[in-house]
Design an enzyme around this catalytic site. Structure first.
Site: not given
Length: 147
Positions: A70, A103
Site C-alpha cells: 500500500c 530475527h
C-alpha cells in the site's frame, strides 16, 4: 521442503500499491506459486479488503508467505498483524527485510510503494523470501509475541 516444491506466495495491494503488486506478481511468477488477492485496478480500494485474505491464506498454512503493498505499507501491516499467527513486517530497505526474517520470523512482507523504488521492492522481496529464520534466542522472543 523439497528442492522441487515452489514456495507459495499470497500477494495483495490496495489502489496505491496496485502497480507495484502487478510488477511484483509478474516478477515472482516464474519462481513461485502465486495467488493474487487483488485489488485488480488502480481505482480507490480499502487495504483491509486485501490484507485480511492474504493474511488468512498465510495463517491457514495454504501459503508460505504473503506480500502486501500500500502507499505507506502501514495500513496493510497493521491489518495483517491483527491475525494471531501473522508477523507482518513493514520494510523500507534490504537490511530490514533480511532482519525481519532472521530475527522475527516474519511471514508477511509489507511494502510502502510511495517510499521505495520498484527495484528496491524487488530486492527486498527476493531477500525476504530467501532468508531463513535463525531460531535460537530469536525463537524464544518470537514465541512471546502471540497473546
Amino acid at each position: 521442503m523439497s528442492e522441487n516444491k515452489k514456495l507459495k506466495i499470497a500477494i495483495g495491494a490496495d489502489h496505491a500499491g496496485f502497480e507495484y503488486k502487478e510488477m511484483l506478481r509478474d516478477y515472482l511468477a516464474s519462481n513461485y506459486e502465486l495467488k493474487d488477492f487483488g485489488t485488480y485496478s488502480a481505482e480507490s480500494a480499502d487495504y483491509p479488503d486485501f490484507a485480511h485474505p492474504v493474511s488468512l491464506a498465510v495463517e491457514s498454512g495454504e501459503f508460505d508467505f504473503g506480500v502486501l503493498v500500500c502507499g505507506s505499507g502501514q495500513g496493510v501491516a497493521i491489518t495483517a498483524n491483527k491475525h494471531q499467527h501473522i508477523r507482518a513486517a513493514l520494510c523500507w530497505n534490504v537490511d530490514v527485510a533480511r532482519l525481519s526474517r532472521q530475527h522475527n520470523n516474519a511471514n508477511v512482507l509489507c511494502i510502502p510503494s510511495r517510499f521505495v523504488t520498484e527495484d528496491l521492492s524487488k530486492e527486498m522481496t527476493d531477500v525476504f523470501l530467501a532468508t531463513d529464520f535463525e531460531g535460537g534466542r530469536h525463537a524464544r522472543r518470537v514465541d512471546k509475541i502471540e497473546c
